[in-house]
Design a protein around this motif. Sequence first.
Motif, PDB file in Angstrom:
ATOM      1  N   UNK A 188      -0.080  -7.292  -5.498  1.00 28.56           N
ATOM      2  CA  UNK A 188      -0.872  -6.142  -5.922  1.00 28.56           C
ATOM      3  C   UNK A 188      -0.441  -4.922  -5.121  1.00 28.56           C
ATOM      4  N   UNK A 189      -0.712  -3.743  -5.683  1.00 27.68           N
ATOM      5  CA  UNK A 189      -0.374  -2.491  -4.999  1.00 27.68           C
ATOM      6  C   UNK A 189      -1.590  -1.578  -5.037  1.00 27.68           C
ATOM      7  N   UNK A 190      -1.806  -0.866  -3.942  1.00 21.86           N
ATOM      8  CA  UNK A 190      -2.962   0.041  -3.879  1.00 21.86           C
ATOM      9  C   UNK A 190      -2.483   1.411  -3.440  1.00 21.86           C
ATOM     10  N   UNK A 191      -2.886   2.386  -4.243  1.00 24.88           N
ATOM     11  CA  UNK A 191      -2.473   3.761  -4.005  1.00 24.88           C
ATOM     12  C   UNK A 191      -3.538   4.451  -3.142  1.00 24.88           C
ATOM     13  N   UNK A 192      -3.139   5.048  -2.047  1.00 26.34           N
ATOM     14  CA  UNK A 192      -4.097   5.770  -1.198  1.00 26.34           C
ATOM     15  C   UNK A 192      -3.457   7.062  -0.728  1.00 26.34           C
ATOM     16  N   UNK A 193      -3.231   7.953  -1.685  1.00 27.65           N
ATOM     17  CA  UNK A 193      -2.476   9.178  -1.353  1.00 27.65           C
ATOM     18  C   UNK A 193      -3.366  10.419  -1.427  1.00 27.65           C
ATOM     19  N   UNK A 194      -4.629  10.224  -1.103  1.00 26.84           N
ATOM     20  CA  UNK A 194      -5.527  11.368  -1.031  1.00 26.84           C
ATOM     21  C   UNK A 194      -6.306  11.579  -2.313  1.00 26.84           C
ATOM     22  N   UNK A 195      -7.174  12.577  -2.265  1.00 27.45           N
ATOM     23  CA  UNK A 195      -8.063  12.848  -3.407  1.00 27.45           C
ATOM     24  C   UNK A 195      -7.936  14.297  -3.834  1.00 27.45           C
ATOM     25  N   UNK A 196      -8.444  14.566  -5.039  1.00 28.78           N
ATOM     26  CA  UNK A 196      -8.517  15.951  -5.511  1.00 28.78           C
ATOM     27  C   UNK A 196      -9.947  16.210  -5.970  1.00 28.78           C
ATOM     28  N   UNK A 197     -10.415  17.441  -5.835  1.00 25.81           N
ATOM     29  CA  UNK A 197     -11.801  17.726  -6.216  1.00 25.81           C
ATOM     30  C   UNK A 197     -11.977  17.668  -7.731  1.00 25.81           C
ATOM     31  N   UNK A 198     -13.153  17.218  -8.161  1.00 24.17           N
ATOM     32  CA  UNK A 198     -13.453  17.128  -9.603  1.00 24.17           C
ATOM     33  C   UNK A 198     -14.149  18.434 -10.011  1.00 24.17           C
ATOM     34  N   UNK A 199     -13.369  19.372 -10.494  1.00 25.75           N
ATOM     35  CA  UNK A 199     -13.892  20.731 -10.685  1.00 25.75           C
ATOM     36  C   UNK A 199     -14.067  21.124 -12.153  1.00 25.75           C
ATOM     37  N   UNK A 200     -13.722  20.237 -13.098  1.00 22.59           N
ATOM     38  CA  UNK A 200     -13.695  20.638 -14.521  1.00 22.59           C
ATOM     39  C   UNK A 200     -15.025  21.224 -14.978  1.00 22.59           C
ATOM     40  N   UNK A 207       0.575  -7.426   4.507  1.00 22.67           N
ATOM     41  CA  UNK A 207       0.416  -6.053   4.024  1.00 22.67           C
ATOM     42  C   UNK A 207       1.621  -5.219   4.446  1.00 22.67           C
ATOM     43  N   UNK A 208       2.221  -4.525   3.462  1.00 18.70           N
ATOM     44  CA  UNK A 208       3.265  -3.536   3.757  1.00 18.70           C
ATOM     45  C   UNK A 208       2.762  -2.179   3.296  1.00 18.70           C
ATOM     46  N   UNK A 209       3.032  -1.160   4.086  1.00 21.35           N
ATOM     47  CA  UNK A 209       2.606   0.189   3.712  1.00 21.35           C
ATOM     48  C   UNK A 209       3.817   1.118   3.730  1.00 21.35           C
ATOM     49  N   UNK A 210       3.914   1.947   2.691  1.00 26.98           N
ATOM     50  CA  UNK A 210       4.948   2.983   2.664  1.00 26.98           C
ATOM     51  C   UNK A 210       4.263   4.329   2.855  1.00 26.98           C
ATOM     52  N   UNK A 211       4.723   5.087   3.821  1.00 26.87           N
ATOM     53  CA  UNK A 211       4.045   6.342   4.178  1.00 26.87           C
ATOM     54  C   UNK A 211       5.127   7.392   4.494  1.00 26.87           C
ATOM     55  N   UNK A 212       5.034   8.564   3.853  1.00 27.62           N
ATOM     56  CA  UNK A 212       6.110   9.552   4.037  1.00 27.62           C
ATOM     57  C   UNK A 212       6.199  10.156   5.450  1.00 27.62           C
ATOM     58  N   UNK A 213       5.077  10.227   6.153  1.00 29.28           N
ATOM     59  CA  UNK A 213       5.124  10.814   7.492  1.00 29.28           C
ATOM     60  C   UNK A 213       5.619   9.778   8.511  1.00 29.28           C
ATOM     61  N   UNK A 214       5.647  10.177   9.796  1.00 28.45           N
ATOM     62  CA  UNK A 214       6.240   9.284  10.789  1.00 28.45           C
ATOM     63  C   UNK A 214       5.208   8.364  11.450  1.00 28.45           C
ATOM     64  N   UNK A 271       0.846  -1.195   0.000  1.00 27.62           N
ATOM     65  CA  UNK A 271       0.000   0.000   0.000  1.00 27.62           C
ATOM     66  C   UNK A 271       0.876   1.238   0.000  1.00 27.62           C
ATOM     67  N   UNK A 272       0.433   2.229  -0.739  1.00 32.92           N
ATOM     68  CA  UNK A 272       1.169   3.494  -0.785  1.00 32.92           C
ATOM     69  C   UNK A 272       0.282   4.546  -0.132  1.00 32.92           C
ATOM     70  N   UNK A 273       0.694   5.011   1.042  1.00 28.35           N
ATOM     71  CA  UNK A 273      -0.075   6.024   1.757  1.00 28.35           C
ATOM     72  C   UNK A 273      -0.929   5.401   2.836  1.00 28.35           C
ATOM     73  N   UNK A 274      -0.887   6.023   4.018  1.00 32.00           N
ATOM     74  CA  UNK A 274      -1.675   5.498   5.133  1.00 32.00           C
ATOM     75  C   UNK A 274      -2.550   6.579   5.730  1.00 32.00           C
ATOM     76  N   UNK A 275      -3.385   7.174   4.841  1.00 31.28           N
ATOM     77  CA  UNK A 275      -4.484   8.004   5.318  1.00 31.28           C
ATOM     78  C   UNK A 275      -5.624   7.079   5.711  1.00 31.28           C
ATOM     79  N   UNK A 276      -6.845   7.630   5.784  1.00 28.55           N
ATOM     80  CA  UNK A 276      -7.964   6.788   6.219  1.00 28.55           C
ATOM     81  C   UNK A 276      -8.208   5.631   5.251  1.00 28.55           C
ATOM     82  N   UNK A 277      -8.161   5.915   3.923  1.00 30.61           N
ATOM     83  CA  UNK A 277      -8.437   4.837   2.964  1.00 30.61           C
ATOM     84  C   UNK A 277      -7.349   3.762   3.066  1.00 30.61           C
ATOM     85  N   UNK A 278      -6.083   4.185   3.088  1.00 27.02           N
ATOM     86  CA  UNK A 278      -4.987   3.218   3.181  1.00 27.02           C
ATOM     87  C   UNK A 278      -5.105   2.382   4.441  1.00 27.02           C
ATOM     88  N   UNK A 279      -5.419   3.034   5.562  1.00 30.93           N
ATOM     89  CA  UNK A 279      -5.513   2.309   6.835  1.00 30.93           C
ATOM     90  C   UNK A 279      -6.668   1.306   6.812  1.00 30.93           C
TER      91      UNK A 279
END
Length: 405
Positions: A230-242, A167-174, A146-154
Amino acid sequence: MDVVVVGGGLAGAAAVGALRAEGFDGCLILIGDETLPPYERPPLSKGYLRGEETEPHLVHPEPWYAEQDVDLRLGTRASRLVASERVVELEGGERVAFDAAILATGSRPRRPPIPGLELEGVFDLRVAGDADRIKAAAAGSSRAVLIGMGFIGAEVAASLRHLGLDVSVVEPFSVPLERVLGPILGGAIASLHRDHGVEMIFGDLAERFDGAGRFEALVTRAGRRIEGDLAILGVGVEPVTEIAGPEVEVGNGIVVDETLRTAAPGVFAIGDVALHDHPVFGPVRVEHFDKAIKQGEAVARNVLGADEPFADAMWFWSDQYDSEIQMSGYATAWDDMVVRGSIEERSFAAFLLQDGVLRSTVTMDWKLDARRSMPLIAAEARPERELLADPGLDLRTLHPPKDAT
Ligand code: FAD
């Protein structure tokens, strides 16, 4: 009056439900680019991913839309809002005229440009189909990265452990969720996952996904190579503003005032996409289930002529293993934290204060206090530390009188 709602997610479905419940009997169109009727996303990282729920949970049963005379256009993408003409253009060229438009286009997973992102076996998670694909991949796998351990990653980490994967998770914060919860409370989440056997690698970043056509390993900035199926990306979201177009202001979301109105007459925005000028917190864009529903209800009243600020203190929950985390309010910084219960034992309420004002409450396996804090947060109350710290004190006794909130 003709009302068009763009975005067939929770907020859009809540808005059409509330419009009819408020007695609106005009033309009501809900445009959504997914093929399923609006459904709830929280199970996608929880029971649905674990296979305990087999069908997405619909916001309204499918026949409800016809019964309520809501023109539900699924699989339909709105391409442009022409606010000055009060028209929404659909892909394919149809132009839908409106007196009021509610933009509820939500958010999408961030996809940072990491080499190998396109490999088979690398997923992100937003829609039911994503959860189906992850579930199918997990079924024949023994190891997930897993990449990122915000709420979705967790939550995904917890669900995949439940399914028996390593499960292994890589997370930039501590710690997990450090930006939202800070290092101390994030530490409680880390200890929860450690106890459930998740390998957490902090202070490191995804550098590239390796594999011959299919994901085989994540290589990190520090040079680690973490193999997986398998790998799952969970590094946050961005608003769909188009959709907003040049006539509607966009920042980190579609900009709306306290009453959920954009500066363009008759155009509103709600849910994950709305950068809302909250009366207590200032401009905020939060991604909460409960807020999406409540903004849907509030916008319905304002479309129909009310002028109510949306002042809800906002509430969120997350389920991980047998633990429930709840959060109310909003705080990006705090200078004081008062705790009831025990962080070490992972059963607590933590009250986050700035200059003596209660801004947010975070609880872990501690019923009631996140919700009971909400009137205090909305009133920008300054509760005494001793009272907050006393687990025997019912927070409702500190609530301001009803007409003052
Ligand atoms: P969305 O649900 O994103 O819906 C927007 C819809 O609009 C989408 O269907 C999108 O495809 C559609 N759309 C976008 N652009 C267009 C267009 N131009 N034309 C037509 N349609 C368009 N919150 C919690 O509080 N607790 C939880 O435990 C929790 N768990 C979650 C788990 C997962 C896996 C996810 C993804 C989210 C979770 N959330 C949780 C967050 C919560 O689900 C969201 O805050 C909520 O779904 C927001 O609703 P929305 O309607 O604003 O946006």
